[in-house]
Design an enzyme around this catalytic site. Structure first.
Site, short mmCIF file in Angstrom:
data_model
loop_
_atom_site.label_atom_id
_atom_site.label_comp_id
_atom_site.label_asym_id
_atom_site.label_seq_id
_atom_site.Cartn_x
_atom_site.Cartn_y
_atom_site.Cartn_z
N GLY A 62 -36.74 97.26 -11.60
CA GLY A 62 -38.08 97.79 -11.79
C GLY A 62 -39.08 97.48 -10.68
CG ASP A 117 -40.91 96.07 -14.01
OD1 ASP A 117 -40.86 95.00 -14.66
OD2 ASP A 117 -40.16 97.03 -14.25
CG ASP A 120 -43.34 94.37 -23.19
OD1 ASP A 120 -44.42 94.52 -23.75
OD2 ASP A 120 -42.29 94.91 -23.60
CE LYS A 148 -46.16 97.71 -22.15
NZ LYS A 148 -44.98 98.27 -22.88
CG PHE A 169 -42.39 102.62 -22.98
CD1 PHE A 169 -41.86 101.33 -23.10
CD2 PHE A 169 -41.77 103.51 -22.13
CE1 PHE A 169 -40.74 100.95 -22.39
CE2 PHE A 169 -40.63 103.14 -21.42
CZ PHE A 169 -40.13 101.87 -21.56
CB VAL A 170 -46.48 102.59 -18.54
CG1 VAL A 170 -47.80 102.69 -19.28
CG2 VAL A 170 -46.12 101.13 -18.28
CG ASP A 176 -36.08 101.91 -16.62
OD1 ASP A 176 -36.71 100.84 -16.70
OD2 ASP A 176 -35.01 102.11 -17.24
NE ARG A 182 -34.92 102.02 -12.51
CZ ARG A 182 -35.17 101.00 -13.32
NH1 ARG A 182 -36.34 100.43 -13.32
NH2 ARG A 182 -34.23 100.54 -14.13
P1 IMP Z 1 -40.21 91.44 -21.45
O1 IMP Z 1 -38.95 90.65 -21.29
O2 IMP Z 1 -40.38 91.95 -22.85
O3 IMP Z 1 -41.43 90.75 -20.92
O4 IMP Z 1 -40.03 92.77 -20.67
C1 IMP Z 1 -40.01 92.83 -19.33
C2 IMP Z 1 -39.15 94.00 -18.92
O5 IMP Z 1 -39.12 95.06 -19.91
C3 IMP Z 1 -39.75 94.60 -17.67
O6 IMP Z 1 -39.15 94.04 -16.53
C4 IMP Z 1 -39.42 96.07 -17.83
O7 IMP Z 1 -38.19 96.38 -17.25
C5 IMP Z 1 -39.30 96.31 -19.33
N1 IMP Z 1 -40.52 96.92 -19.88
C6 IMP Z 1 -41.43 96.35 -20.69
N2 IMP Z 1 -42.42 97.20 -21.00
C7 IMP Z 1 -42.14 98.34 -20.34
C8 IMP Z 1 -42.81 99.61 -20.23
O8 IMP Z 1 -43.89 99.89 -20.79
N3 IMP Z 1 -42.18 100.53 -19.46
C9 IMP Z 1 -41.01 100.31 -18.81
N4 IMP Z 1 -40.37 99.14 -18.87
C10 IMP Z 1 -40.93 98.16 -19.63
MG MG Z 2 -36.96 98.64 -17.19
#
Ligand code: IMP
Ligand code: MG
Length: 216
Positions: A62, A117, A120, A148, A169-170, A176, A182
């Site tokens: 990402g 990237d 979340d 986020k 969701f972006v 992606d 992407r």
């Molecule tokens: P986390 O482990 O939940 O913090 O998520 C991080 C990963 O989830 C990022 O590196 C992204 O690849 C993916 N991700 C989280 N939210 C989004 C979104 O809104 N769009 C696309 N990918 C996301």
């Molecule tokens: Mg991703």
């Protein structure tokens, strides 16, 4: 003093190119806004890392666009390496993390900038930070394009954040959905019908091979 992270302000003049209009609801952050913000973040990073040779560790896939734009603004000696991480999860939810590429550079005693990237739930960054700390770097700073905060479940915060975004969701600018979008030069909000449709199409398969692999 560092300026506060901007809440994203969508540019009302920004229009989704016709090619993507069916899938992308609206542009959340334009190319221009991204470029300006990266220049400002880079100044903060340069100031904090001056005098040290840094190792930039970027998470695949990402960060491709963000990383390329970020490091060309970092006028510092640096070395670059990648960690590959993806999650087996359906749709837009994080699943179990799988490491697809391990770090090659030695980071012991080094100053590390970890780049992702989007922050979340915090599971990815939390897990990667745990892995990196074992390697005993001098310090680790984290840098993400998007935050986020509303979705956080792990106690992880980034040191450098491009934009605070709402719980949407972006896609685009490296981010992606099911490995698509992407290549969009902006960050856009995906039409919910895209992921709802995709989820309905997922056919239960054998354990381990089940589900789509969502690249990071
Ligand atoms: P986390 O482990 O939940 O913090 O998520 C991080 C990963 O989830 C990022 O590196 C992204 O690849 C993916 N991700 C989280 N939210 C989004 C979104 O809104 N769009 C696309 N990918 C996301
Ligand atoms: Mg991703």
């Amino acid at each position: 003093m560092r300026a506060p992270v901007p809440e994203v302000q969508a540019d009302p003049r920004a229009r989704v190119p016709a090619r993507w209009r069916k899938e992308v609801e609206r542009i959340l952050i334009t190319e221009g806004q991204i470029a300006r913000r990266i220049r400002a973040m880079s100044r903060d990073i340069v100031r904090d890392f001056t005098g040290r040779e840094m190792v930039v560790v970027s998470l695949l896939n990402g960060t491709v666009m963000f990383l390329a734009d970020l490091i060309r603004n970092l006028s510092l000696p640096l070395r670059l390496d990648f960690i590959g991480v993806s999650s087996y999860g359906a749709g837009t939810e994080s699943g179990d993390l799988v490491f697809t590429k391990e770090l090659r550079l030695d980071v012991r005693g080094r100053d590390v900038l970890l780049v992702d990237d989007i922050l979340d739930t915090g599971k990815t960054l939390g897990r990667v930070l745990g892995k990196l700390r074992v390697l005993q770097p001098r310090r680790i700073k984290t840098c993400v394009l998007l935050n986020k905060a509303a979705r956080r479940v792990e106690a992880v915060e980034a040191d450098y954040v491009g934009f605070e975004i709402p719980d949407l969701f972006v896609v685009g600018y490296g981010l992606d959905f099911a490995e698509r979008y992407r290549n969009l030069p902006f960050v856009g909000v995906l039409h919910p019908h895209v992921y709802k449709q995709a989820c309905q199409q997922v056919i239960p398969a054998r354990p381990r091979k089940a589900g789509r692999r969502r690249g990071r």
